[in-house]
Motif scaffolding. Sequence first.
Motif, mmCIF file in Angstrom:
data_model
loop_
_atom_site.group_PDB
_atom_site.id
_atom_site.type_symbol
_atom_site.label_atom_id
_atom_site.label_comp_id
_atom_site.label_asym_id
_atom_site.label_seq_id
_atom_site.Cartn_x
_atom_site.Cartn_y
_atom_site.Cartn_z
ATOM 1 N N THR A 116 0.910 -1.350 0.124
ATOM 2 C CA THR A 116 -0.040 0.084 0.104
ATOM 3 C C THR A 116 0.844 1.066 -0.041
ATOM 4 O O THR A 116 0.609 2.228 -0.808
ATOM 5 N N ARG A 119 2.306 2.715 -3.161
ATOM 6 C CA ARG A 119 1.318 3.573 -4.000
ATOM 7 C C ARG A 119 0.901 4.947 -3.327
ATOM 8 O O ARG A 119 -0.196 5.470 -3.743
ATOM 9 N N THR A 121 2.020 7.826 -3.482
ATOM 10 C CA THR A 121 2.014 8.986 -4.571
ATOM 11 C C THR A 121 0.716 9.038 -5.435
ATOM 12 O O THR A 121 -0.217 10.053 -5.438
ATOM 13 N N GLU A 122 0.416 7.488 -5.708
ATOM 14 C CA GLU A 122 -0.717 7.407 -6.555
ATOM 15 C C GLU A 122 -2.057 7.875 -5.746
ATOM 16 O O GLU A 122 -2.988 8.652 -6.141
ATOM 17 N N ALA A 123 -2.036 7.518 -4.589
ATOM 18 C CA ALA A 123 -3.126 7.824 -3.546
ATOM 19 C C ALA A 123 -3.295 9.402 -3.476
ATOM 20 O O ALA A 123 -4.494 9.608 -3.355
ATOM 21 N N GLN A 130 -5.717 1.984 -2.038
ATOM 22 C CA GLN A 130 -4.585 1.184 -2.806
ATOM 23 C C GLN A 130 -4.532 -0.410 -2.253
ATOM 24 O O GLN A 130 -4.486 -0.421 -1.272
ATOM 25 N N HIS A 131 -4.450 -1.062 -3.325
ATOM 26 C CA HIS A 131 -3.807 -2.341 -3.057
ATOM 27 C C HIS A 131 -4.784 -3.459 -2.356
ATOM 28 O O HIS A 131 -5.235 -4.409 -3.189
#
Length: 349
Positions: A116, A119, A121-123, A130-131
């Motif tokens: 998790t 990720r 930065t994406e979140a 995430q994940h």
Amino acid sequence: MTTTDATAPTVGVDPGPLIRLTIADCGAKVLHSAVQLDVFTALADGPLDAAELAAAAGLHPRLAADFLDALAGLGLLTRQDGRYRNTPLAEVYLVQGRDTYLGGFIDLTNETLYGTWGRLTEALRTGEPQHLDPDKGGFVGDRHADPEKMKRFLKGLDAFSDRMGGELAEAVDWHGYRSFVDLGGARGNLAAVLVNRHPHLEATCYDLPRTGPIFDEHVGRLGQTGRIRFVGGDFFADPIPSADVIVLGHILHGFDADKSRELLRRVYDAVRPGGAVLIYDRMIDDDRSNADRLLSSLHMRLVSRDGGEYRIADCRDWVRAAGFTDGGARPLLGTHTLVAGHRPGSRHE
């Protein structure tokens, strides 16, 4: 084109803290691997030299010396005259078979954190969890679909609830209460700790119906069958069992503020007059300055659609809004906060 601000400090600022923060996960991974390889259990009977310990833990000689000395540098092993032994911290919490063993919790974090947080930065850009798929059980992911995976997950939580149950048993005056419900109590581990410390209590574990078989197996193994009952249900759709005390541990951080207020109103109806609600989480300090608490909140936001830690003051507001009188807040385990609320009325009326 990059320009340099002539007023910016260029000397006298040590970058060391920044470098250490950048590689902080390396130390955590050393700990995770040591637990998986049972390094600390191998030393439970006394010190070993590097070759003996490497053989016992299955370490390749190319990495063994650096790995073991890193554990010493992290304060988990000591090295004297070429022989390694556990530090008191490792001896108490990292040797398998001890009641205080926290290896299950460490395995749990190793399994859940890295996928998790990788990720993040994406979140931060999307706001999406995430994940772990929220459609497969929220931050628990798909573990309910795999009983063995769920058992490993709960074993990690048990390592924590053993300690929390012991501290909660001392932090609250249970003598005036006859019963309690552990809301979201999983397989009943915290409830078992409380009834062991206070045998007069009638205990109920309330969780999703699919948790029932795992509860029965675990409580039976603890020799508590008949002392703790299981009730399956949905917090928001089904009646919450009535009791003198209802415990919400690591529950409200799974919901947003509106759902938390709604749940506490339902809890108020289930608490008997003169009873109490006990809420513990890694609540955020009111001035939002504690980095550990804020990181915990970020984790909940990473793995759930609506979850996140909340300020202590917010929790106390929710408790009062539900109808309870404010019973104050106090630290637990040095990492959590306990907020209490009392339902007006005479006990056992």
